[in-house]
Write a protein that holds these residues in place. Structure first.
Motif, mmCIF file in Angstrom:
data_model
loop_
_atom_site.group_PDB
_atom_site.id
_atom_site.type_symbol
_atom_site.label_atom_id
_atom_site.label_comp_id
_atom_site.label_asym_id
_atom_site.label_seq_id
_atom_site.Cartn_x
_atom_site.Cartn_y
_atom_site.Cartn_z
ATOM 1 N N UNK A 100 0.821 -1.326 0.057
ATOM 2 C CA UNK A 100 -0.154 0.027 0.170
ATOM 3 C C UNK A 100 0.981 1.261 -0.006
ATOM 4 N N UNK A 101 1.997 1.049 0.736
ATOM 5 C CA UNK A 101 2.987 2.401 0.743
ATOM 6 C C UNK A 101 3.674 2.630 -0.189
ATOM 7 N N UNK A 102 3.832 1.463 -1.060
ATOM 8 C CA UNK A 102 4.470 1.731 -2.419
ATOM 9 C C UNK A 102 3.568 1.871 -3.564
ATOM 10 N N UNK A 103 2.357 1.697 -3.444
ATOM 11 C CA UNK A 103 1.361 2.184 -4.566
ATOM 12 C C UNK A 103 1.718 3.593 -5.373
ATOM 13 N N UNK A 104 1.659 3.527 -6.410
ATOM 14 C CA UNK A 104 1.873 4.786 -7.283
ATOM 15 C C UNK A 104 0.674 5.715 -7.217
ATOM 16 N N UNK A 105 1.007 6.806 -7.282
ATOM 17 C CA UNK A 105 -0.326 8.088 -7.141
ATOM 18 C C UNK A 105 -1.404 7.702 -8.300
ATOM 19 N N UNK A 106 -2.565 7.351 -7.700
ATOM 20 C CA UNK A 106 -3.757 7.018 -8.849
ATOM 21 C C UNK A 106 -3.931 5.700 -9.041
ATOM 22 N N UNK A 107 -3.336 4.759 -8.218
ATOM 23 C CA UNK A 107 -3.410 3.526 -8.383
ATOM 24 C C UNK A 107 -3.703 2.674 -7.082
ATOM 25 N N UNK A 108 -4.361 1.602 -7.097
ATOM 26 C CA UNK A 108 -4.633 0.827 -5.830
ATOM 27 C C UNK A 108 -3.856 -0.709 -5.865
ATOM 28 N N UNK A 109 -3.783 -1.214 -4.790
ATOM 29 C CA UNK A 109 -3.412 -2.528 -4.718
ATOM 30 C C UNK A 109 -4.319 -3.403 -4.850
ATOM 31 N N UNK A 110 -4.185 -4.546 -5.890
ATOM 32 C CA UNK A 110 -5.273 -5.429 -6.071
ATOM 33 C C UNK A 110 -4.667 -6.724 -6.546
ATOM 34 N N UNK A 111 -5.412 -7.825 -5.992
ATOM 35 C CA UNK A 111 -5.268 -9.301 -6.246
ATOM 36 C C UNK A 111 -3.913 -9.718 -5.763
ATOM 37 N N UNK A 112 -3.661 -9.447 -4.324
ATOM 38 C CA UNK A 112 -2.307 -9.974 -3.654
ATOM 39 C C UNK A 112 -2.568 -11.379 -3.638
ATOM 40 N N UNK A 113 -1.392 -12.074 -3.846
ATOM 41 C CA UNK A 113 -1.463 -13.504 -3.524
ATOM 42 C C UNK A 113 -0.272 -13.886 -2.895
ATOM 43 N N UNK A 114 -0.366 -14.739 -1.947
ATOM 44 C CA UNK A 114 0.598 -15.230 -1.136
ATOM 45 C C UNK A 114 1.700 -16.301 -1.829
ATOM 46 N N UNK A 115 3.064 -15.708 -2.158
ATOM 47 C CA UNK A 115 3.843 -16.291 -2.750
ATOM 48 C C UNK A 115 4.638 -17.481 -1.899
ATOM 49 N N UNK A 116 4.758 -17.342 -0.605
ATOM 50 C CA UNK A 116 5.487 -18.028 0.151
ATOM 51 C C UNK A 116 5.367 -17.436 1.589
ATOM 52 N N UNK A 117 5.563 -18.400 2.399
ATOM 53 C CA UNK A 117 5.313 -18.174 3.903
ATOM 54 C C UNK A 117 5.995 -19.181 4.603
ATOM 55 N N UNK A 118 6.944 -18.900 5.650
ATOM 56 C CA UNK A 118 7.858 -19.436 6.216
ATOM 57 C C UNK A 118 7.716 -19.203 7.643
ATOM 58 N N UNK A 119 8.089 -20.159 8.529
ATOM 59 C CA UNK A 119 8.239 -19.840 10.013
ATOM 60 C C UNK A 119 9.564 -20.178 10.421
ATOM 61 N N UNK A 120 10.212 -19.372 11.227
ATOM 62 C CA UNK A 120 11.510 -19.621 11.735
ATOM 63 C C UNK A 120 11.666 -19.797 13.170
#
Length: 120
Positions: A100-120
């Motif tokens: 959300x912080x990196x979204x360019x002006x006039x654009x919104x974040x859509x369709x985020x998918x989890x690529x990977x998740x790890x527990x350490x």
């Protein structure tokens, strides 16, 4: 609504517990004959103890997100964002906030998918 302070609750609990112990130790005297100890009338320090441990598990989640115009045309991406947290949900929220912080002006974040998740 009546609010009772924590110190009052602790003092009452101590008084009741002491009265029960004193009543049970003398055969036949009962709770009515038990004397309330003087310590119950003194203020109680209700400071919270410091934690002796901390969760050591650390989650790392990578999201792949697209950006689209506010009028829902012309999507760009995907871009990958990595977040960390004590739980998987907190790590996903961290990655989402970075997107959300990196979204360019006039654009919104859509369709985020989890690529990977790890527990350490």
């Amino acid at each position: 609504m009546r609010t009772i302070s924590t110190a009052r609750r602790i003092a009452t609990a101590i008084a009741v517990a002491t009265a029960c112990v004193a009543g049970a130790s003398v055969a036949g005297s009962g709770i009515a004959a038990a004397n309330v100890p003087a310590i119950a009338a003194e203020p109680v320090n209700s400071a919270q103890p410091e934690w002796q441990f901390e969760f050591t598990a650390k989650w790392t989640v990578t999201l792949s997100c697209y950006f689209e115009n506010l009028d829902r045309t012309d999507a760009s991406g995907p871009k990958k964002y990595t977040g960390t947290g004590k739980t998987k949900d907190l790590a996903e929220k961290d990655a989402w906030n970075k997107a959300q912080a990196d979204a360019p002006k006039g654009r919104k974040v859509k369709h985020c998918r989890t690529e990977s998740s790890t527990k350490k």
